[in-house]
Design a protein around this motif. Structure first.
Motif, short mmCIF file in Angstrom:
data_model
loop_
_atom_site.label_atom_id
_atom_site.label_comp_id
_atom_site.label_asym_id
_atom_site.label_seq_id
_atom_site.Cartn_x
_atom_site.Cartn_y
_atom_site.Cartn_z
N LEU A 277 -23.40 -12.64 73.73
CA LEU A 277 -23.36 -13.96 74.83
C LEU A 277 -23.98 -15.18 74.33
CD1 LEU A 277 -23.36 -13.56 77.97
CD2 LEU A 277 -25.62 -12.79 77.92
N ILE A 280 -20.55 -16.86 72.55
CA ILE A 280 -19.43 -17.16 73.50
C ILE A 280 -19.94 -18.14 74.66
CG2 ILE A 280 -17.98 -16.17 75.24
CD1 ILE A 280 -17.09 -15.15 72.41
N ALA A 281 -21.10 -18.42 74.93
CA ALA A 281 -21.38 -19.10 75.64
C ALA A 281 -21.51 -20.66 75.20
CB ALA A 281 -22.92 -19.15 76.35
N TYR A 308 -18.06 -9.88 78.19
CA TYR A 308 -18.55 -11.22 77.71
C TYR A 308 -17.61 -12.52 77.65
CZ TYR A 308 -22.60 -8.99 75.78
OH TYR A 308 -23.67 -8.35 75.78
#
Lengths: 361, 361
Positions: A277, A280-281, A308
């Protein structure tokens, strides 16, 4: 007739179990052979059989222990109540990982007509005596502990003296309770051979809390896999313990503080998919990922990996968590019926290739 | 002394409930007033009170029904077993929505020392008689049905004759069982006023299966909200039923087949957050979303909304599903204790502003 002698020894040790209340340390093989007046080979074969069934447990560097018969044989679990203990670090049946384990347990219970009591950490005493009162009050026939932490060990050990107890997901060997585990050797060897095949010889394994039982599972497996290919896994160099850092800023931590001094790292292995998380954010990290960096993970986290990064996917090793839940119930049932079970049952895992792993070669 | 007369009438109707086994259709207010020899106002007030407590149920266009006393007063649920029925369309405790509802139920059960049996659709008969045998065999004290479908109604109605039964998430009024629901009027009015404030006067509501109970909840609420602001919600124009289409290609469906003939649409309202996955997975749609299109949703789906698009978020209305699970257990307990409960209990919802909603004005 060595087969007969060997049977006799198995039988002798088995019957001795009825008279002990605590695990009994056996003499070393040579002395045991002398005591029983048989060859060492016969003793070794007998002990191996007893170990397979769970009647004997070997502790590395500590000796071989004959296990007492803990639970009297009972009828089926039909109508009985099983205690389900969510992980203390989540303390909820709704996190993805826990709910998947629970799904297997709830189905097994439905098929076998037994009931469930979910016992939440924050509601139940961590004091062994009080805990035992609580299990008695709930009339539990057995307990499944999901991914328990070190702090839970005293209560689990205490429970296992009276009730069939299965730990799911982490291993604490030689404590007198049983385990159902993903096969971490397999997890690590699948990840290792995939990355090697993609040209990623230097990868970093990201985990939280090097001393936690969960990290130890990984480190032992990594050691073994590296040894098998004739090299050494050096945790100081290849294992990144992110426990002391803010998890939300993981991408920045890697890009600004880690990569500048480890330019050779071309892939990250995540011991938990929940680290995805924060990675990838981060748009910058995401762009790198599409170019020349690989991330691979084990699908153990808050959500399934597929969510995700919609439209993409990350290579990962998947474990059938509901199946693990079912296995835990199978083991619990066998124990409840007074049967021996191996200390650890491993559940197999599966490699799933994602679309975002790119080779650097 | 009108208050006394009114109390007497409430009492009279209450005592009549002990003698009926099926809901009894009451005469219309005027006739009832004549029968009881009181004014219509007194009758109306008495019926309103009985309706609030659940003793009387009004069916639009069908009449007013006095409810029989279904369940004898019993002690607490301590030690009892509650049946939990996952939705038939998911049939699992591990989907995000179900696991969150279950989390509330499992906690309530832990606090009240009762047990749970999860009964899966595929394992249990849909035949009313066999189903009743199954509930007896499991010695259930009550049942919570999660988001049941029309096909489940006969079994639920049958169960409710014998056991306290609560339906969670969908409403089927006048069937003799109780409901715990998100407040859909509130859901829709929050969404509507948000979109209006952002300049989105023309929006399309996307739902699956216009005849399903779940869609009906939405349509009734939309009708009401539009009526309140003096206009009409026309489902033919503003409600897009995507049931007959491939869900995976939702973004393409909207961009290639829907938008060309509805250029005025500047926002989409999703009745389920699960439609987000195919929308967000489409890069072209995602780009539009960042420019000039709004999507707003209700957080009811396979995963929590936050996971769909890391780093961004979608405006949505959130419901506290574990809290809804707890409410269902509260209602079940009251019924088990022989108390009356309103036919529907509404749980409040909350608006959460996301970072991707842009105004077109």
């Amino acid at each position: 007739m060595p087969a007969v002698i060997y049977d006799t020894i198995v039988e002798k040790l088995q019957s001795k179990r009825g008279n002990i209340k605590e695990p009994l340390r056996l003499p070393v093989e040579r002395d045991l052979a002398k005591d029983l007046n048989v060859g060492r080979d016969t003793v070794r074969r007998a002990l191996a059989e007893l170990e397979r069934s769970g009647a004997v447990i070997r502790r590395r560097g500590k000796g071989t222990y004959l296990q007492p018969i803990r639970y009297a044989a009972k009828g089926s679990l039909k109508g009985a109540t099983i205690g389900f203990i969510p992980p203390w670090w989540a303390d909820s049946t709704s996190a993805w990982f826990t709910s998947n384990v629970f799904e297997g347990i709830a189905r097994w219970a439905d098929e076998h007509k037994c009931r469930i009591s979910v016992l939440h950490a924050d509601r139940h005493s961590h004091d062994e005596q009080k805990w035992m009162e609580r299990t008695a009050e709930n009339e539990l026939a057995g307990v499944v502990w999901v991914h328990p932490e070190n702090e839970q060990l005293p209560v689990i050990e205490h429970t296992a003296c009276h009730l069939p107890s299965v730990v799911l997901g982490r291993s604490y060997l030689g404590k007198g309770f049983h385990h159902v585990m993903p096969d971490y050797s397999k997890v690590v060897s699948l990840i290792d051979s995939h990355l090697i095949s993609k040209g990623h010889k230097d990868y970093t394994v990201i985990g939280a809390g090097v001393l936690a039982a969960y990290s130890q599972n990984w480190l032992n497996a990594l050691e073994q896999v590296f040894e098998n290919r004739g090299t050494v896994f050096d945790p100081k160099q290849h294992y990144l313990d992110i426990k002391p850092f803010v998890r939300d800023k993981l991408a920045k931590l890697l890009m600004e503080f880690y990569e500048p001094i480890h330019p050779e790292v071309s892939a990250y292995v995540l011991t938990s998919s929940s680290y995805l998380l924060p990675l990838i954010a981060d748009a910058e990290f995401r762009a790198k990922l599409e170019k020349n960096l690989s991330v691979i993970t084990f699908d153990y986290g808050l959500y399934p990996i597929e969510t995700y990064w919609p439209g993409h996917s990350i290579s990962h090793v998947a474990c059938n968590w509901p199946q693990l839940g079912r296995k835990a119930m199978d083991v619990l049932e066998q124990l409840y019926l007074g049967k021996d079970m191996p200390e650890v049952i491993f559940e197999s895992v599966e490699f799933k290739e994602g679309s975002t792993v790119h080779s650097k070669v």
